[in-house]
Structure formats: C-alpha cells, structure tokens
Design an enzyme around this catalytic site. Structure first.
Site, PDB file in Angstrom:
ATOM      1  N   ASP A  32       0.837  -1.201   0.000  1.00 56.46           N
ATOM      2  CA  ASP A  32       0.000   0.000   0.000  1.00 56.46           C
ATOM      3  C   ASP A  32       0.870   1.248   0.000  1.00 56.46           C
ATOM      4  O   ASP A  32       1.659   1.466   0.913  1.00 56.46           O
ATOM      5  CB  ASP A  32      -0.906   0.008   1.233  1.00 56.46           C
ATOM      6  CG  ASP A  32      -1.787   1.249   1.292  1.00 56.46           C
ATOM      7  OD1 ASP A  32      -2.931   1.176   0.805  1.00 56.46           O
ATOM      8  OD2 ASP A  32      -1.327   2.289   1.817  1.00 56.46           O
ATOM      9  N   TYR A  37       2.770  10.077  -0.520  1.00 51.03           N
ATOM     10  CA  TYR A  37       3.877   9.517   0.256  1.00 51.03           C
ATOM     11  C   TYR A  37       5.221   9.783  -0.411  1.00 51.03           C
ATOM     12  O   TYR A  37       6.267   9.709   0.234  1.00 51.03           O
ATOM     13  CB  TYR A  37       3.712   8.000   0.429  1.00 51.03           C
ATOM     14  CG  TYR A  37       2.476   7.543   1.156  1.00 51.03           C
ATOM     15  CD1 TYR A  37       1.642   8.439   1.828  1.00 51.03           C
ATOM     16  CD2 TYR A  37       2.132   6.197   1.174  1.00 51.03           C
ATOM     17  CE1 TYR A  37       0.503   8.002   2.478  1.00 51.03           C
ATOM     18  CE2 TYR A  37       0.996   5.754   1.832  1.00 51.03           C
ATOM     19  CZ  TYR A  37       0.184   6.659   2.475  1.00 51.03           C
ATOM     20  OH  TYR A  37      -0.944   6.224   3.124  1.00 51.03           O
ATOM     21  N   LYS A  62      -3.015   5.788  -4.150  1.00 52.66           N
ATOM     22  CA  LYS A  62      -4.124   6.700  -3.870  1.00 52.66           C
ATOM     23  C   LYS A  62      -3.949   8.026  -4.603  1.00 52.66           C
ATOM     24  O   LYS A  62      -2.830   8.523  -4.746  1.00 52.66           O
ATOM     25  CB  LYS A  62      -4.227   6.979  -2.359  1.00 52.66           C
ATOM     26  CG  LYS A  62      -4.228   5.724  -1.500  1.00 52.66           C
ATOM     27  CD  LYS A  62      -4.157   6.075  -0.016  1.00 52.66           C
ATOM     28  CE  LYS A  62      -3.852   4.849   0.806  1.00 52.66           C
ATOM     29  NZ  LYS A  62      -2.436   4.450   0.709  1.00 52.66           N
ATOM     30  N   HIS A  98      -7.968   9.629  -1.708  1.00 50.60           N
ATOM     31  CA  HIS A  98      -7.282   9.655  -0.416  1.00 50.60           C
ATOM     32  C   HIS A  98      -8.111  10.289   0.703  1.00 50.60           C
ATOM     33  O   HIS A  98      -8.094   9.809   1.839  1.00 50.60           O
ATOM     34  CB  HIS A  98      -5.948  10.390  -0.560  1.00 50.60           C
ATOM     35  CG  HIS A  98      -4.905   9.917   0.396  1.00 50.60           C
ATOM     36  ND1 HIS A  98      -3.573   9.844   0.081  1.00 50.60           N
ATOM     37  CD2 HIS A  98      -4.983   9.476   1.671  1.00 50.60           C
ATOM     38  CE1 HIS A  98      -2.879   9.375   1.111  1.00 50.60           C
ATOM     39  NE2 HIS A  98      -3.715   9.156   2.089  1.00 50.60           N
TER      40      HIS A  98
END
Length: 268
Positions: A32, A37, A62, A98
C-alpha cells in the site's frame, strides 16, 4: 486482496525499495502506497526487482486530491497516469480517493472518473479512504459503483464500530491504516501487554490478530526487517473471544482518540 499487507506511509523513497523488497521477501503480497507519500518510484523498483509474478501481487495507491480547488476529470486521469508511471506498472490493483474533503464538494465528480478508470481495466478495483458514513451515502445516491474498500484510521482505541457496520451493510471492505495506533500508547497498555504475555506474542501481533478476527484488512508499516517479518507471523494463533472483547473495551467512548486528521475538517 490479502487481509494483511505492507504499508509504506512515512517511508522515504530512498528507503522504500529496501523496505518493500524485505517485505516481499518475507512473504507479503499486498503493498500500500500513495502519491502523497512520495515513494511510488521506490516501491515500483522493489516490485520489479522482487521476481514475484505480477499476478501474485496486489498494489494499492491513492489519488492525492490536494490543492484547494475542485478536481476535474483530466486532473484525475493525469494523476493516475503519473502514479502508474512511477510504479512502473501497467495496472494498479486498487486505486483510492485519499480524502473526501467534503467542504470542496468534488469527491462525487472524482468518483465518476474513477468509474472510467475501473472500466478501462487499468485499475482492477477502486475505492475510497477516510470516508464517513455520510460520504458513502452520497456516493451511493449518485453512483451505482460501490467502493471496494474504505481505508480509514482504525485500531482498538478508535474501533470505528459504526463505520464498520455501514461497510458491512454496503458490501465495502474495511481497511485499517495505523492499525497499531502508530505505536503511541496502544502497544504499551497493560491490557495489551498482558495478552502478549498470555499468548507468547508481541503486543503488535496481538493487536494485528484482533484486527484479523474482526475481518479488517491491515497494512502495518515498519522499516525494521525483524518487525516486518514479525507483523506477518500472526496466522498461527487465535485470540479467545473474551480477549477480543477486552481489546474492544479499550475503545469504549473513544470518539476523541483519533490520531490522524478528522475527515470532516481535513483539507489541504
């Protein structure tokens, strides 16, 4: 989708390749990540170098629907293509919105583009993250496509019982981010430590087992090889019903025990 996967939130891109590679070597098959990120490239490099057949892997990323403006179809498609390119994949197994950001009133429009992405086969499934019951109700009223997953903050101190019941009624899988409460407070509680002693397991393993027995999908994160392996080693024991109930009780009246942002207010 494997019930236990590996999360890479807060893992720098330079470290993601090694961490994900270690996880895949240990036996994880679900990874994931997310655009925000900043580690999709490192994640993709690890997947490519792993030697694990693509059909055995489940990769989630996401859409970071940030910026204080409404998202249109072209922006969503560009963001999806960008994630796909960074990961070096020809499809994503699960693509999530998200955050709902209800104050901007655009997640239904974003979801309409997600329908298009799902229909193309470039995302095998689509879902949401951090959506509240009222957000899910809004989607249901305006789209026939049910989110496959809602990924939300969930742990014994914030068990989200009402939301999990909504998911069950709508056929949405519940996925927990920060399933260990980010290690803050939860893993040092006497009740958790006592169960760890009883079962001869770590506090993290006990909490992950609690999730699995509730049917939650979990994505614990670590960059420590021993902990990466330890977090996966939770399928050869089971908590007694009374012990599950004891962990359930930790979240009684825990509406204020949220670690992350409140989806009703979060906007970037």
């Amino acid at each position: 989708m494997p019930q236990l996967g590996f999360g890479v939130w807060q893992v720098p891109d330079a470290e993601a390749e090694h961490a994900v590679g270690t996880a895949l070597e240990a036996g994880y098959r679900s990874i994931d990540t997310a655009a925000v990120y900043g580690n999709e490239k490192g994640t993709g490099k690890a997947v490519a170098a792993s030697g694990v057949p693509r059909e055995e892997l489940f990769v989630t990323t996401k859409l970071w629907n940030g910026r204080k403006q409404r998202w249109g179809r072209d922006e969503v498609l560009r963001a999806f293509d960008d994630s796909l390119g960074k990961l070096g994949l020809d499809h994503i197994d699960l693509y999530l919105i998200h955050w709902p950001r209800p104050m901007r009133d655009d997640f239904v429009a974003i979801w309409k583009t997600f329908e298009e992405i799902a229909a193309s086969g470039r995302a095998k499934a689509v879902g949401v993250s951090n959506f509240r019951p009222e957000d899910l109700e809004r989607l249901a009223a305006e789209s026939a496509l049910v989110p496959a997953v809602n990924q939300v903050e969930l742990h014994p101190l914030f068990p989200q019982a009402e939301l999990r019941a909504v998911h069950a009624a709508r056929g949405i899988a519940t996925e927990a981010w920060s399933p260990l409460g980010q290690g803050k407070e939860l893993l040092t509680l006497p009740a958790v430590a006592a169960l760890a002693d009883t079962y001869g397991r770590s506090p993290a393993q006990v909490v992950l087992r609690w999730h699995l027995q509730h049917g939650n999908i979990v994505i614990p994160k670590s960059v420590t090889p021993a902990r990466i392996r330890e977090n996966l080693d939770v399928f050869d024991f089971e908590l007694e019903a009374a012990d599950v109930a004891a962990l359930d009780a930790l979240g009684a009246g825990a509406a204020g025990r949220r670690i992350g942002p409140d989806p009703a207010e979060f906007d970037v």
